[in-house]
Design an enzyme around this catalytic site. Structure first.
Site, PDB file in Angstrom:
ATOM      1  N   SER A 139       0.865  -1.176   0.000  1.00  0.00           N
ATOM      2  CA  SER A 139       0.000   0.000   0.000  1.00  0.00           C
ATOM      3  C   SER A 139       0.899   1.222   0.000  1.00  0.00           C
ATOM      4  CB  SER A 139      -0.871  -0.014   1.263  1.00  0.00           C
ATOM      5  OG  SER A 139      -1.437   1.252   1.520  1.00  0.00           O
ATOM      6  N   TYR A 152      -2.591  -1.562  10.429  1.00  0.00           N
ATOM      7  CA  TYR A 152      -2.480  -1.668   8.979  1.00  0.00           C
ATOM      8  C   TYR A 152      -1.110  -1.210   8.499  1.00  0.00           C
ATOM      9  CZ  TYR A 152      -3.743  -1.022   4.039  1.00  0.00           C
ATOM     10  OH  TYR A 152      -3.797  -1.092   2.675  1.00  0.00           O
TER      11      TYR A 152
END
Length: 257
Positions: A139, A152
């Site tokens: 990401s 995350y």
């Protein structure tokens, strides 16, 4: 060391029931590959597999035994696995002093431990055949941080270390390992994020998109799943044989400076 004589491969894609995983599976099937979708969403996974002409394997990737069982099932059914796309993941939004400890453990299990375990279980087959492609779905938050995403971001940062280490180990055996780093992608996961961010920040959903998600980007739109799938498919191809240990940003210019 014997290389495959055909470009038709067997791929295992995690989180394949929706979003980026579904788009990746669709792209690989269209390229002539045999694809196994791994997901804990049995209904969604079976439906997508039937729609795409793929196979479905039910597994909760937070459970180590399920990771091993999924890898073994595909190896037994297909005879080998050539391509592994570690895509499964999810978001949890919370301030650090309110971040639940069990959620932290679960996020690391799904997004960091499971990619390691699946890589470990499939590595011997790739090594023996002298060919393998592993793509980790990172990401933009693999390289930058944002508030309220401790679990995350920690998992996605860790995934880069796994990518680079495995790339160094796999090169001599024809195994490449890369990471794809998209910004916000138009998926059901991001739709849920918008609502969560709106609540925690006291913003409207439109403000979250404009002032949080797209504020750092040069291109003011969400990334489409098909755009991510196209990059993943290239990294899984014969033509990408010289690419390993790389981080492929699809970040709308977020990190351009």
């Amino acid at each position: 060391m014997t290389l495959h004589s055909t470009t038709a491969r067997t791929a295992l894609v995690t989180g394949g029931a929706s979003g980026i995983g579904k788009a990746v599976a669709q792209k690989l099937v269209a390229g002539g590959h045999t694809v196994y979708l791994v997901d804990r969403d049995i209904h969604g996974g079976e439906q997508v597999a039937q729609e795409l002409g793929a196979h479905f394997v039910a597994a909760d990737l937070a459970v180590r035994a399920d990771c091993r069982a999924a890898a073994q099932q595909v190896l037994v059914q297909a005879g080998t696995v050539d391509i592994l796309v570690n895509n499964a993941g999810y978001q949890h939004i919370a301030a650090i002093d309110e971040f639940p400890e069990d959620v932290w453990d679960h996020m690391l299990a799904v997004m960091l431990t499971a990619p390691f375990l699946l890589t470990r279980y499939l590595w011997p087959a790739m090594k023996a055949q002298g060919w393998g492609r592993i793509v980790h779905m990172g990401s933009i938050h693999s390289v930058v941080a944002s508030p309220f995403k401790a679990g995350y971001i920690s998992a996605k940062h860790g995934l880069l270390g796994l990518t680079r280490t495995c790339a160094r180990e796999g090169g001599e055996f024809g195994i490449t390992v890369n990471a794809v780093l998209p910004a916000y992608v138009r998926t059901p996961l991001v739709e849920h994020q918008i609502a969560d961010q709106a609540q925690i920040r006291g913003l409207t959903p439109d403000q979250v998109i404009e002032e949080v998600m797209l504020a750092p980007a040069a291109i003011k739109r969400l990334v489409e799943p098909d755009e991510v799938a196209a990059v993943v498919a290239f990294l899984c191809s014969e033509e990408a044989g010289a690419v390993t240990g790389a981080t492929w940003s699809i970040d709308l210019g977020w990190t351009a400076g």
